[in-house]
Enzyme design. Structure first.
Site, PDB file in Angstrom:
ATOM      1  N   LYS A 263      -8.451   7.413   5.915  1.00 55.68           N
ATOM      2  CA  LYS A 263      -8.156   6.057   5.027  1.00 55.68           C
ATOM      3  C   LYS A 263      -8.123   4.860   5.748  1.00 55.68           C
ATOM      4  O   LYS A 263      -8.255   3.826   5.595  1.00 55.68           O
ATOM      5  CB  LYS A 263      -7.309   6.502   4.147  1.00 55.68           C
ATOM      6  N   ASP A 279     -22.574  -2.501   1.105  1.00 55.94           N
ATOM      7  CA  ASP A 279     -22.027  -1.515   0.171  1.00 55.94           C
ATOM      8  C   ASP A 279     -20.987  -0.551   0.750  1.00 55.94           C
ATOM      9  O   ASP A 279     -21.402   0.377   1.526  1.00 55.94           O
ATOM     10  CB  ASP A 279     -23.374  -0.680  -0.153  1.00 55.94           C
ATOM     11  N   HIS A 377       5.330  -3.467   6.651  1.00 57.18           N
ATOM     12  CA  HIS A 377       4.698  -3.579   5.428  1.00 57.18           C
ATOM     13  C   HIS A 377       5.884  -4.287   4.277  1.00 57.18           C
ATOM     14  O   HIS A 377       5.102  -4.948   3.415  1.00 57.18           O
ATOM     15  CB  HIS A 377       4.698  -1.952   4.884  1.00 57.18           C
TER      16      HIS A 377
HETATM   17  C1  MEV Z   1      -2.451   2.866   4.697  1.00 55.32           C
HETATM   18  O1  MEV Z   1      -3.132   2.019   3.727  1.00 55.32           O
HETATM   19  C2  MEV Z   1      -2.873   3.545   5.764  1.00 55.32           C
HETATM   20  C3  MEV Z   1      -2.119   4.512   6.601  1.00 55.32           C
HETATM   21  O2  MEV Z   1      -1.466   5.575   5.727  1.00 55.32           O
HETATM   22  C4  MEV Z   1      -3.092   5.374   7.509  1.00 55.32           C
HETATM   23  C5  MEV Z   1      -2.486   6.374   8.160  1.00 55.32           C
HETATM   24  O3  MEV Z   1      -1.608   7.052   7.639  1.00 55.32           O
HETATM   25  O4  MEV Z   1      -2.712   6.763   9.224  1.00 55.32           O
HETATM   26  C6  MEV Z   1      -0.890   3.984   7.227  1.00 55.32           C
END
Ligand code: MEV
Length: 424
Positions: A263, A279, A377
């Site tokens: 992700k 896409d 963050h």
């Molecule tokens: C958050 O959008 C993405 C992370 O969770 C990716 C990861 O854990 O490697 C920080």
């Protein structure tokens, strides 16, 4: 403006810098950042029941050197820290010469499901012995593609032995779609070939559709980062390298972690895929299916220690993106994004995208394996919370800073601070 970093500039200053740096017209840059982007009228021609358009923040990732070429990377994404992390990791990768990337020919797979066969082995042999005829028939379907050097490349016939409806055949039509994503090209060709396939096989063709597991169209990127470039704060370069490799090993071994790890890669990949009008659901589907191609879902990337102790990163994944067709040219922001990146082909675009995915992956692993991701963050998240609480633009930073310093970043606190300031 002269001594300021890109991120320290105002939006207007950033646009002025880009205008000077890239030579792009202000009109193009305005289209890129939405000021002259997609109109409701154009949107109405793209999908159904249109009310208007939906905006996302558009940022520019800096420092990307891909195959020796400087690339400014447009990223459309709502998540804080992603653009900053990509830019910073691209800077680290530069210390080792940037990203080396390559890609396969833009070959997409179309599938035909063939049912009602008396004998699937005989039908398979019949289809295989008519491959030349099938390829010839497919190559006449799109004369423009043929002229551009694309077209059908291969026919593969597969037996599905076990399914809920018993055995059946699947025919794969492999086509080089050149600079398109290729869904329309493939689906049109499949539909046109149907009568011929039914005649040869004696069966009934049901589904005719592109496969999003575009494993003939892989893109790959690698980077080699000297340990000195990795050191920061209390962490030595060796320590950061080893921790990144340990963190990657977790994703390599465990699907629960691999999903999150991938992700993080897709944070970078999707942001560029979206900015260029491609896409992203297709790219997502291909990525996760490919991550499971060994039979076990795992990491799309790999991090190892190089011969000289450097950190080596590699990423390989399907990348079905186009620079023509779909929304890439119709959406003014996407067209401007492609101009900004100055990519000459779908392959070059795919190579930049995997480089961004790899940078993003390193950003996440480096943060997670050292100080954790919340510190960086939180500062940006606090700005979103302040905005959501209704803070006027000139107060967002101050309210965010106060919430972070108090360690209380939530909407109630933002509203309280706002009220306190208003009643002062
Ligand atoms: C958050 O959008 C993405 C992370 O969770 C990716 C990861 O854990 O490697 C920080």
């Amino acid at each position: 403006m002269k001594n300021k970093k890109f991120y320290e500039l105002s939006v207007e200053e950033r646009l002025a810098w880009l205008e000077k740096e890239t030579g792009l017209a202000r009109e193009t840059l305005n289209a890129l950042c939405g000021q002259a982007g997609l109109t409701p009228e154009s949107a109405d021609h793209m999908i159904e029941n249109v009310l208007g358009t939906f905006a996302l923040p558009l940022g520019i990732a800096q420092n990307f050197l891909v195959n020796g070429r400087e690339v400014l990377v447009p990223m459309a994404i709502e998540e804080p820290s992603v653009v900053a992390a990509a830019s910073y990791m691209a800077k680290l990768a530069r210390a080792g010469g940037g990203f080396k990337a390559s890609s396969d020919a833009p070959e997409m797979i179309g599938q035909m499901q063939i049912l009602d066969l008396d004998d699937i082995s005989i039908a398979k042999i019949a289809l295989e012995s008519h491959k030349v005829e099938l390829i010839e028939a497919a190559s006449d379907i799109d004369p423009l593609l043929k002229k551009l050097g694309g077209g059908p490349r291969e026919i593969v016939v597969r037996e599905i032995q076990e399914s809920a409806i018993g055995p059946f055949l699947v025919l794969h039509l492999i086509m080089d779609v050149r600079d398109a994503m290729g869904a329309n090209t493939i689906n049109t060709a499949l539909e046109r070939l149907t009568p011929l396939v039914e005649r040869i096989s004696g069966g009934r063709v049901l589904l005719r559709i592109l496969s999003n597991l575009a494993d003939r169209r892989l893109a790959r990127a690698s980077c080699t980062i000297p340990v000195e470039a990795l050191a920061f704060g209390e962490y030595s370069g060796e320590e950061v390298r080893d921790r990144v490799i340990e963190a990657w090993s977790f994703a390599d071994a465990d699907p629960y972690r691999a999903a999150t790890h991938n992700k993080g890669i897709m944070n970078g990949v999707d942001a560029v895929v979206i900015a260029t009008g491609n896409d992203w659901r297709a790219v997502e589907a291909g990525a996760h299916a490919y991550a499971a191609h060994s039979g076990r879902y795992t990491s799309l990337s790999r991090w190892t220690k190089g011969k000289n102790g450097e950190l080596v990163g590699e990423l390989e994944m399907p990348m079905a993106v186009g620079t023509v067709g779909g929304a890439t040219r119709v959406h003014p922001s996407a067209a401007a994004a492609l101009q900004l990146m100055n990519v000459k082909s779908s392959r070059e675009l795919s190579e930049v995208i995997v480089s961004v995915g790899l940078a993003q992956n390193l950003g996440a692993l480096r943060a997670l394996a050292t100080e954790g991701i919340q510190r960086g963050h939180m500062a940006l998240h606090a700005r979103q919370v302040a905005t959501a609480a209704g803070a006027p633009t000139d107060m967002v930073s101050a309210i965010a800073e106060q919430m972070v310093s108090e360690g209380r970043v939530h909407i109630d606190r933002a509203l309280e601070i706002l009220n306190e300031w208003r009643t002062k």
